[in-house]
Design a protein around this motif. Structure first.
Motif, PDB file in Angstrom:
ATOM      1  N   UNK A  11      16.881   7.227  -1.320  1.00  0.00           N
ATOM      2  CA  UNK A  11      17.159   5.818  -1.666  1.00  0.00           C
ATOM      3  C   UNK A  11      16.448   5.536  -2.990  1.00  0.00           C
ATOM      4  N   UNK A  12      17.210   5.270  -4.045  1.00  0.00           N
ATOM      5  CA  UNK A  12      16.605   5.166  -5.383  1.00  0.00           C
ATOM      6  C   UNK A  12      15.448   4.177  -5.479  1.00  0.00           C
ATOM      7  N   UNK A  13      15.590   3.025  -4.838  1.00  0.00           N
ATOM      8  CA  UNK A  13      14.539   2.000  -4.974  1.00  0.00           C
ATOM      9  C   UNK A  13      13.215   2.465  -4.341  1.00  0.00           C
ATOM     10  N   UNK A  25      12.274   5.660  -3.934  1.00  0.00           N
ATOM     11  CA  UNK A  25      11.755   6.737  -4.785  1.00  0.00           C
ATOM     12  C   UNK A  25      11.079   6.157  -6.038  1.00  0.00           C
ATOM     13  N   UNK A  26      11.739   5.162  -6.615  1.00  0.00           N
ATOM     14  CA  UNK A  26      11.210   4.544  -7.838  1.00  0.00           C
ATOM     15  C   UNK A  26       9.860   3.875  -7.541  1.00  0.00           C
ATOM     16  N   UNK A  27       9.802   3.197  -6.391  1.00  0.00           N
ATOM     17  CA  UNK A  27       8.564   2.500  -6.019  1.00  0.00           C
ATOM     18  C   UNK A  27       7.430   3.498  -5.760  1.00  0.00           C
ATOM     19  N   UNK A  28       7.739   4.563  -5.024  1.00  0.00           N
ATOM     20  CA  UNK A  28       6.689   5.547  -4.712  1.00  0.00           C
ATOM     21  C   UNK A  28       6.214   6.256  -5.984  1.00  0.00           C
ATOM     22  N   UNK A  29       7.126   6.438  -6.920  1.00  0.00           N
ATOM     23  CA  UNK A  29       6.747   7.102  -8.178  1.00  0.00           C
ATOM     24  C   UNK A  29       5.993   6.169  -9.125  1.00  0.00           C
ATOM     25  N   UNK A  30       6.119   4.869  -8.883  1.00  0.00           N
ATOM     26  CA  UNK A  30       5.485   3.906  -9.796  1.00  0.00           C
ATOM     27  C   UNK A  30       3.978   3.840  -9.568  1.00  0.00           C
ATOM     28  N   UNK A  31       3.278   3.263 -10.536  1.00  0.00           N
ATOM     29  CA  UNK A  31       1.819   3.151 -10.416  1.00  0.00           C
ATOM     30  C   UNK A  31       1.427   2.077  -9.389  1.00  0.00           C
ATOM     31  N   UNK A  32       2.409   1.299  -8.941  1.00  0.00           N
ATOM     32  CA  UNK A  32       2.115   0.243  -7.964  1.00  0.00           C
ATOM     33  C   UNK A  32       1.911   0.795  -6.559  1.00  0.00           C
ATOM     34  N   UNK A  33       2.418   1.992  -6.336  1.00  0.00           N
ATOM     35  CA  UNK A  33       2.304   2.592  -5.008  1.00  0.00           C
ATOM     36  C   UNK A  33       1.224   3.664  -5.007  1.00  0.00           C
ATOM     37  N   UNK A  34       0.312   3.716  -4.091  1.00  0.00           N
ATOM     38  CA  UNK A  34       0.079   2.736  -3.025  1.00  0.00           C
ATOM     39  C   UNK A  34      -0.922   1.661  -3.420  1.00  0.00           C
TER      40      UNK A  34
END
Lengths: 159, 449
Positions: free
Chosen positions: B15-17, B19-28
């Protein structure tokens, strides 16, 4: 990101300063407030023997007399030196009718809802314990800083 | 090599969203900071707030809300809690600022899980002898003690040494996560040819696996926090996050270990202790023990009850292993003890969940009331329960039944080609433990707040 972190630190600082200020005024009108709260939020049914001794924390009482434990309504830890043969069967926080084979009748919560009464004295934070924790942690952090400084010194050829 | 071969299970990273969230610096990070702020407030309330546990915001949030939610999180999301745990975040911050990043000591690597077993037993014992749960100050000092351990280990050692080798909740999380519904793995074909190994070593994107895991050889979710570092670091897009059938990992254990099996048995003992000491009959049990010991000293009598509760699941498992071996089960008694110890995990989870369900449902409104009191509102309602105790009991029986089925099915899968006769002792053991749990839940229980 840095700004966000600074904002977070500022919020935390504000919280603690205001909360500390509230704690400083702790006790002012507390009796009335506690009385109101207890009226609303507990059954007031239990006779905690702790109160007779002016104990503030239920676990501080390790040597409650056997006779007072007969009507103990709190957890089993309340008394550590009590006679184990004393009547513990009223341990449940609710003293309504209890069926042998079931949990405490739910109506006891619905109608009375309380989970024990606190009739001890409020005490402030134990600064001795807290400062011990703070100093031990600060000690470790200082060791970490010292290690970093030493490493940096070694890197630049300073002994 | 233990990599994914799940063609049918669903990959959440597809699910792109997500994947994008987990790859972002916001996660975790975003969750970590929120939890850290809450944790700070809770610790502050515990050590400086009211000493009345019924009113203390920290006590309610810790023991009525957080502790019952934890097993649900482990089932649904594996060890995700460890990724956002305040102790873990604190460890990350300290290591970044003043950490020496030394390798984990051999002693901890070798005996870490045993230490976790011991800590878990010690904390449960201390709770009942000195009172931690019911005392806000006690709970606060316990958390501060853990903070000190985190600081001490993070100053000296690399990655999350504390979480992996000393945290009792980490041990619990590891065991429960084997039954969890999430599984992070690499793709076999990609990982096989990987030269960078940045999932373990780290890269500019993120540090290497904080739990010392190498995705290529990882065959268990017990030590994966789902922190997403490997997802960020992998240059080959190899990582998959599968949804799986809960308990599936237990069916095909490759390297079962005595310490993990012992922990599973110990947790069962802890669930017994937690249940028994909150029951109406606890007084009668103490009375009986006091007749045998001849002393009325609570600590002495409790210690005996504690030892019996802890030893009971271990002895029962040992007995079942011996009986199974006699009935034709392949392998030695020790091997069977270790392997089938893992089958306790679903029942452990069910027992833990069932016990705490009672607290969160019958005391649930305390969360709301004490939150209101915390922000200075007046509370007038007197009813703390969200549902009747008979409803709670029904749910508890249902959960224990699911746990029993999960454990029995796990034992069945572990048995592989063993005959039904050889498996009988294990089925009997699971049934016995299920019945004991149901019996304990059928008795009147006292509250935490």
């Amino acid at each position: 990101m840095k700004q966000w972190k600074s904002a977070l630190i500022a919020v935390l600082f504000l919280f603690f300063t205001t909360h500390t200020a509230v704690l400083a005024h702790e006790g002012e009108g507390e009796e009335q407030e506690t009385e109101n709260y207890l009226k609303d939020f507990s059954t007031n049914e239990h006779d905690h023997s702790d109160t007779e001794e002016g104990v503030t924390d239920s676990h501080d009482s390790h040597e409650v007399e056997e006779s007072t434990h007969e009507s103990e309504g709190s957890s089993s830890h309340d008394s550590h030196e009590t006679d184990a043969t004393s009547n513990h069967s009223s341990q449940n926080h609710s003293e309504t009718t209890i069926d042998e084979d079931s949990h405490v009748d739910s109506s006891s919560h619905d109608e009375e809802g309380g989970h024990g009464t606190f009739t001890g004295e409020e005490t402030g934070p134990n600064y001795i314990v807290l400062s011990s924790f703070a100093s031990v942690n600060a000690g470790f952090l200082l060791m970490g800083i010292w290690n970093k400084v030493r490493k940096r010194g070694n890197k630049h050829g300073i002994n | 090599m233990a990599l994914t071969s799940k063609k049918s299970s669903f990959d959440l990273l597809s699910i792109p969203i997500i994947k994008k969230f987990i790859k972002s610096k916001w996660y975790p990070g975003i969750f970590q900071w929120i939890v850290l702020v809450f944790f700070t407030v809770i610790v502050f309330e515990l050590v400086a707030g009211t000493v009345n546990s019924h009113r203390n915001f920290g006590t309610t949030m810790t023991w009525v809300l957080w502790w019952p939610i934890i097993p649900i999180l482990f089932i649904a999301m594996g060890r995700f809690w460890c990724a956002i745990c305040p102790f873990g975040k604190l460890s990350d911050i300290i290591r970044k600022m003043v950490g020496s990043e030394r390798p984990m000591p051999k002693f901890l690597r070798k005996y870490g899980i045993w230490l976790i077993d011991l800590f878990f037993i010690a904390i449960t014992y201390s709770d009942h002898v000195w009172g931690i749960v019911e005392s806000p100050r006690g709970s606060g000092y316990l958390l501060l003690l853990l903070v000190t351990m985190v600081v001490a280990t993070s100053v000296f050692y690399e990655r999350r040494t504390f979480c992996k080798t000393l945290c009792f909740l980490g041990g619990l999380a590891g065991n429960y996560s084997r039954s969890g519904a999430l599984e992070l793995r690499g793709t076999a074909e990609i990982c096989r040819t990987c030269k960078t190994q940045s999932c373990f070593k780290g890269s500019e994107q993120a540090e290497g696996c904080p739990m010392f895991q190498f995705v290529r050889t990882m065959d268990s979710s017990a030590e994966c926090n789902i922190c997403g570092n490997c997802v960020k670091n992998c240059p080959n897009d190899s990582i998959k996050l599968h949804v799986r059938v809960p308990t599936k990992e237990l069916w095909t254990l490759k390297n079962p270990k005595l310490e993990h099996a012992s922990l599973a048995a110990v947790i069962m003992g802890i669930v017994f202790v937690q249940n028994i000491t909150m029951l109406e009959i606890w007084g009668q049990i103490l009375e009986t023990i006091s007749i045998i010991t001849g002393t009325s000293n609570y600590v002495v009598n409790f210690t005996i009850a504690f030892i019996i509760s802890m030893a009971l699941p271990i002895l029962l498992l040992l007995g079942a292993a011996k009986l199974a071996t006699l009935l034709g089960m392949p392998n030695t008694i020790k091997k069977n003890f270790i392997l089938f110890g893992y089958a306790f995990i679903p029942l452990d989870l069910a027992g833990h969940l069932g016990h705490n369900l009672f607290h969160i449902i019958t005391e649930g409104k305390a969360i709301w009331f004490n939150s209101l009191v915390f922000i200075g509102k007046e509370v007038t309602s007197v009813d703390l329960s969200l549902a009747s105790t008979s409803t709670v009991q029904l749910l508890q029986y249902l959960i224990i039944t699911i746990g029993f089925l999960g454990s029995s099915y796990t034992a069945y899968k572990m048995g592989k080609k063993a005959s039904f006769k050889a498996m009988m002792p294990y089925y009997g053991l699971m049934l016995l433990l299920g019945i004991i749990n149901i019996y304990l839940f059928s008795l009147p229980m006292s509250h935490r707040v």
